[in-house]
Design a protein around this motif. Structure first.
Motif, PDB file in Angstrom:
ATOM      1  N   THR A 105      30.222 -32.063 -16.751  1.00 57.15           N
ATOM      2  CA  THR A 105      29.858 -30.706 -17.154  1.00 57.15           C
ATOM      3  C   THR A 105      31.039 -30.037 -17.856  1.00 57.15           C
ATOM      4  O   THR A 105      32.176 -30.496 -17.733  1.00 57.15           O
ATOM      5  N   VAL A 126      29.030 -28.686 -23.304  1.00 60.98           N
ATOM      6  CA  VAL A 126      28.149 -29.678 -22.694  1.00 60.98           C
ATOM      7  C   VAL A 126      27.565 -30.570 -23.787  1.00 60.98           C
ATOM      8  O   VAL A 126      27.361 -30.134 -24.922  1.00 60.98           O
ATOM      9  N   TYR A 173      24.593 -33.030 -25.551  1.00 57.94           N
ATOM     10  CA  TYR A 173      23.130 -33.086 -25.615  1.00 57.94           C
ATOM     11  C   TYR A 173      22.601 -34.069 -24.571  1.00 57.94           C
ATOM     12  O   TYR A 173      21.575 -33.837 -23.940  1.00 57.94           O
ATOM     13  N   ILE A 212      22.482 -32.490 -21.123  1.00 59.13           N
ATOM     14  CA  ILE A 212      21.353 -31.560 -21.000  1.00 59.13           C
ATOM     15  C   ILE A 212      20.058 -32.342 -20.812  1.00 59.13           C
ATOM     16  O   ILE A 212      19.258 -32.047 -19.916  1.00 59.13           O
ATOM     17  N   GLU A 213      19.842 -33.338 -21.643  1.00 59.15           N
ATOM     18  CA  GLU A 213      18.626 -34.152 -21.567  1.00 59.15           C
ATOM     19  C   GLU A 213      18.506 -34.850 -20.212  1.00 59.15           C
ATOM     20  O   GLU A 213      17.433 -34.873 -19.600  1.00 59.15           O
ATOM     21  N   GLN A 246      17.633 -32.296 -17.514  1.00 59.03           N
ATOM     22  CA  GLN A 246      16.242 -31.863 -17.634  1.00 59.03           C
ATOM     23  C   GLN A 246      15.276 -32.896 -17.062  1.00 59.03           C
ATOM     24  O   GLN A 246      14.234 -32.547 -16.525  1.00 59.03           O
ATOM     25  N   LEU A 298      25.160 -22.812 -15.892  1.00 61.27           N
ATOM     26  CA  LEU A 298      24.938 -23.832 -16.908  1.00 61.27           C
ATOM     27  C   LEU A 298      23.451 -24.157 -17.030  1.00 61.27           C
ATOM     28  O   LEU A 298      22.901 -24.200 -18.129  1.00 61.27           O
ATOM     29  N   LEU A 299      22.802 -24.377 -15.911  1.00 66.60           N
ATOM     30  CA  LEU A 299      21.404 -24.802 -15.916  1.00 66.60           C
ATOM     31  C   LEU A 299      20.484 -23.714 -16.473  1.00 66.60           C
ATOM     32  O   LEU A 299      19.557 -24.014 -17.230  1.00 66.60           O
ATOM     33  N   TYR A 321      20.628 -23.492 -20.356  1.00 62.44           N
ATOM     34  CA  TYR A 321      19.915 -24.542 -21.085  1.00 62.44           C
ATOM     35  C   TYR A 321      18.497 -24.763 -20.547  1.00 62.44           C
ATOM     36  O   TYR A 321      17.882 -25.789 -20.817  1.00 62.44           O
ATOM     37  N   ILE A 369      17.174 -25.501 -17.669  1.00 60.39           N
ATOM     38  CA  ILE A 369      16.977 -26.699 -16.862  1.00 60.39           C
ATOM     39  C   ILE A 369      16.414 -26.259 -15.513  1.00 60.39           C
ATOM     40  O   ILE A 369      17.024 -25.451 -14.815  1.00 60.39           O
TER      41      ILE A 369
END
Length: 152
Positions: free
Chosen positions: A21, A29, A31, A34-35, A38, A54-55, A58, A60
């Motif tokens: 992170t 962060v 990609y 993040i993916e 998720q 953070l979550l 984005y 999440i």
């Protein structure tokens, strides 16, 4: 020739994802991080209040599980059970890469013992950042971080 991203080639396999992170700036962060977050069934967080920043940024929505140095041993059997059932679980720390001066090593060792797949999602590195701007030669030795508080 059509070039496909790794995410288009196959979806996340079940297992434990060690997700780095950002250190200080949420825009650092990746990609891929993040993916992965998720697509996770659960995210193990050192501090859910810190991770939520953070979550939320984005969008999440994966379920969070608190996983810090005071409860990580207690969480082990429940997490291993989820992984054996084919769940995708990500492990994050407050900043940087889990298990490097942060919780995670106990869980990783248990996954190795149980032959559970472990995946690394690289990202920011405090050590690499410090070395890159230090003027040191290409050779360095990392033994850990200096203690936060002076012990007398």
């Amino acid at each position: 020739m059509i070039i496909k991203s790794q995410s288009e080639i196959k979806t996340n396999e079940s297992g434990l994802y060690i997700v780095s992170t950002p250190i200080g700036n949420l825009k650092d962060v990746t990609y891929r991080a993040i993916e992965t977050l998720q697509k996770s069934d659960f995210i193990l967080c050192e501090d859910t209040r810190v991770s939520k920043n953070l979550l939320d940024r984005y969008k999440i929505k994966s379920k969070l599980i608190s996983n810090h140095k005071f409860n990580e041993k207690k969480n082990i059997s429940k997490v291993i059970d989820h992984l054996k059932l084919g769940k995708t679980i990500s492990l994050i720390s407050d900043a940087g890469t889990p298990s490097i001066s942060d919780p995670g090593t106990i869980l990783i060792n248990e996954c190795v013992e149980n032959k559970i797949k472990i995946f690394s999602i690289p990202g920011p590195s405090a050590v690499a950042s410090a070395i890159s701007m230090s003027g040191f030669s290409e050779k360095f030795f990392f033994y850990g971080f200096l203690p936060e508080k002076k012990k007398i």
